[in-house]
Design a protein around this motif. Sequence first.
Motif, PDB file in Angstrom:
ATOM      1  N   ASP A  16       0.812  -1.212   0.000  1.00  0.00           N
ATOM      2  CA  ASP A  16       0.000   0.000   0.000  1.00  0.00           C
ATOM      3  C   ASP A  16       0.850   1.267   0.000  1.00  0.00           C
ATOM      4  OD1 ASP A  16       0.668  -0.832   2.659  1.00  0.00           O
ATOM      5  OD2 ASP A  16      -0.741   0.640   3.454  1.00  0.00           O
ATOM      6  N   ALA A  17       2.128   1.178   0.342  1.00  0.00           N
ATOM      7  CA  ALA A  17       3.019   2.332   0.335  1.00  0.00           C
ATOM      8  C   ALA A  17       3.627   2.493  -1.052  1.00  0.00           C
ATOM      9  CB  ALA A  17       4.114   2.169   1.383  1.00  0.00           C
ATOM     10  N   ALA A  18       3.306   3.594  -1.716  1.00  0.00           N
ATOM     11  CA  ALA A  18       3.789   3.827  -3.081  1.00  0.00           C
ATOM     12  C   ALA A  18       5.311   3.832  -3.146  1.00  0.00           C
ATOM     13  CB  ALA A  18       3.230   5.141  -3.614  1.00  0.00           C
ATOM     14  N   THR A  19       5.969   4.370  -2.127  1.00  0.00           N
ATOM     15  CA  THR A  19       7.432   4.423  -2.146  1.00  0.00           C
ATOM     16  C   THR A  19       8.039   3.016  -2.068  1.00  0.00           C
ATOM     17  OG1 THR A  19       7.453   4.816   0.243  1.00  0.00           O
ATOM     18  CG2 THR A  19       7.627   6.742  -1.184  1.00  0.00           C
ATOM     19  N   VAL A  20       7.439   2.142  -1.289  1.00  0.00           N
ATOM     20  CA  VAL A  20       7.934   0.764  -1.183  1.00  0.00           C
ATOM     21  C   VAL A  20       7.700   0.033  -2.494  1.00  0.00           C
ATOM     22  CG1 VAL A  20       7.663  -1.452   0.005  1.00  0.00           C
ATOM     23  CG2 VAL A  20       7.625   0.683   1.308  1.00  0.00           C
ATOM     24  N   ALA A  39      -1.806  -2.040  -5.109  1.00  0.00           N
ATOM     25  CA  ALA A  39      -1.761  -1.238  -3.882  1.00  0.00           C
ATOM     26  C   ALA A  39      -2.370  -1.941  -2.685  1.00  0.00           C
ATOM     27  CB  ALA A  39      -2.452   0.106  -4.109  1.00  0.00           C
ATOM     28  N   ASN A  40      -3.000  -3.092  -2.896  1.00  0.00           N
ATOM     29  CA  ASN A  40      -3.566  -3.851  -1.780  1.00  0.00           C
ATOM     30  C   ASN A  40      -3.852  -5.280  -2.241  1.00  0.00           C
ATOM     31  OD1 ASN A  40      -6.391  -4.003  -2.853  1.00  0.00           O
ATOM     32  ND2 ASN A  40      -6.291  -1.775  -2.587  1.00  0.00           N
ATOM     33  N   GLY A  41      -4.239  -6.114  -1.297  1.00  0.00           N
ATOM     34  CA  GLY A  41      -4.476  -7.512  -1.606  1.00  0.00           C
ATOM     35  C   GLY A  41      -5.591  -7.747  -2.598  1.00  0.00           C
ATOM     36  N   LEU A  42      -6.635  -6.938  -2.518  1.00  0.00           N
ATOM     37  CA  LEU A  42      -7.759  -7.089  -3.438  1.00  0.00           C
ATOM     38  C   LEU A  42      -7.316  -6.831  -4.873  1.00  0.00           C
ATOM     39  CD1 LEU A  42     -10.761  -7.703  -3.685  1.00  0.00           C
ATOM     40  CD2 LEU A  42     -11.213  -5.275  -3.300  1.00  0.00           C
ATOM     41  N   GLU A  43      -6.537  -5.769  -5.085  1.00  0.00           N
ATOM     42  CA  GLU A  43      -6.009  -5.488  -6.430  1.00  0.00           C
ATOM     43  C   GLU A  43      -5.110  -6.633  -6.908  1.00  0.00           C
ATOM     44  OE1 GLU A  43      -4.013  -1.729  -6.807  1.00  0.00           O
ATOM     45  OE2 GLU A  43      -5.768  -0.593  -6.169  1.00  0.00           O
ATOM     46  N   ALA A  44      -4.352  -7.213  -5.993  1.00  0.00           N
ATOM     47  CA  ALA A  44      -3.448  -8.315  -6.349  1.00  0.00           C
ATOM     48  C   ALA A  44      -4.240  -9.534  -6.815  1.00  0.00           C
ATOM     49  CB  ALA A  44      -2.569  -8.679  -5.157  1.00  0.00           C
ATOM     50  N   VAL A  45      -5.281  -9.880  -6.092  1.00  0.00           N
ATOM     51  CA  VAL A  45      -6.104 -11.033  -6.467  1.00  0.00           C
ATOM     52  C   VAL A  45      -6.762 -10.781  -7.815  1.00  0.00           C
ATOM     53  CG1 VAL A  45      -8.148 -12.388  -5.838  1.00  0.00           C
ATOM     54  CG2 VAL A  45      -6.441 -11.800  -4.099  1.00  0.00           C
ATOM     55  N   GLU A  46      -7.273  -9.576  -8.034  1.00  0.00           N
ATOM     56  CA  GLU A  46      -7.878  -9.246  -9.326  1.00  0.00           C
ATOM     57  C   GLU A  46      -6.852  -9.365 -10.449  1.00  0.00           C
ATOM     58  OE1 GLU A  46      -9.537  -5.363  -8.647  1.00  0.00           O
ATOM     59  OE2 GLU A  46     -11.313  -6.182  -7.657  1.00  0.00           O
ATOM     60  N   ALA A  47      -5.622  -8.893 -10.206  1.00  0.00           N
ATOM     61  CA  ALA A  47      -4.563  -8.985 -11.212  1.00  0.00           C
ATOM     62  C   ALA A  47      -4.232 -10.448 -11.501  1.00  0.00           C
ATOM     63  CB  ALA A  47      -3.317  -8.233 -10.753  1.00  0.00           C
ATOM     64  N   ALA A  48      -4.181 -11.271 -10.463  1.00  0.00           N
ATOM     65  CA  ALA A  48      -3.831 -12.683 -10.621  1.00  0.00           C
ATOM     66  C   ALA A  48      -4.909 -13.462 -11.379  1.00  0.00           C
ATOM     67  CB  ALA A  48      -3.576 -13.324  -9.258  1.00  0.00           C
ATOM     68  N   LEU A  49      -6.122 -12.990 -11.326  1.00  0.00           N
ATOM     69  CA  LEU A  49      -7.192 -13.648 -12.073  1.00  0.00           C
ATOM     70  C   LEU A  49      -7.038 -13.437 -13.575  1.00  0.00           C
ATOM     71  CD1 LEU A  49     -10.261 -12.906  -9.782  1.00  0.00           C
ATOM     72  CD2 LEU A  49      -9.290 -15.156 -10.314  1.00  0.00           C
ATOM     73  N   GLY A  50      -6.371 -12.333 -13.958  1.00  0.00           N
ATOM     74  CA  GLY A  50      -6.229 -12.020 -15.378  1.00  0.00           C
ATOM     75  C   GLY A  50      -4.844 -12.241 -15.945  1.00  0.00           C
TER      76      GLY A  50
END
Length: 133
Positions: A16-20, A39-50
């Motif tokens: 979630d930290a843009a600098t990290v 930026a978070n786990g939900l976005e990661a799961v959505e990305a992994a689905l596609g």
Amino acid sequence: MTSDSVTRARVLVVDDAATVRLYHSSLLGGAGFEVSEAANGLEAVEAALGTEFDLFVVDVNMPKMNGYACVESLRSETVRSAAPVVMISTEDRPGDADRAYRAGANLYLVKPVAGDRLVRVATMLTAVKEAVA
């Protein structure tokens, strides 16, 4: 083998930290990985689905879906990702690493992680893929 016949390993950096995210992405991208960010786990799961990723680098403390829930979702029947997961967190209490491993992580590192160590770990956990001629 030419550079055209090699597919770079795909890494998703989740923090979630843009600098990290920028720091980890810059290190891994500079080492030859194809890097995407979430930026978070939900976005990661959505990305992994596609998209099929070869490695996930996941923070623990994030809004919407924390790292533990993210890894559990990546390993779930819905996503079914077998790609290695490296969790990186400031959390260093007894049991934090165990919780990550129970969620499905392959490695747990405590921040700050030296850049060369992150690149070595990513290199060890991914393999160079050769395109079929």
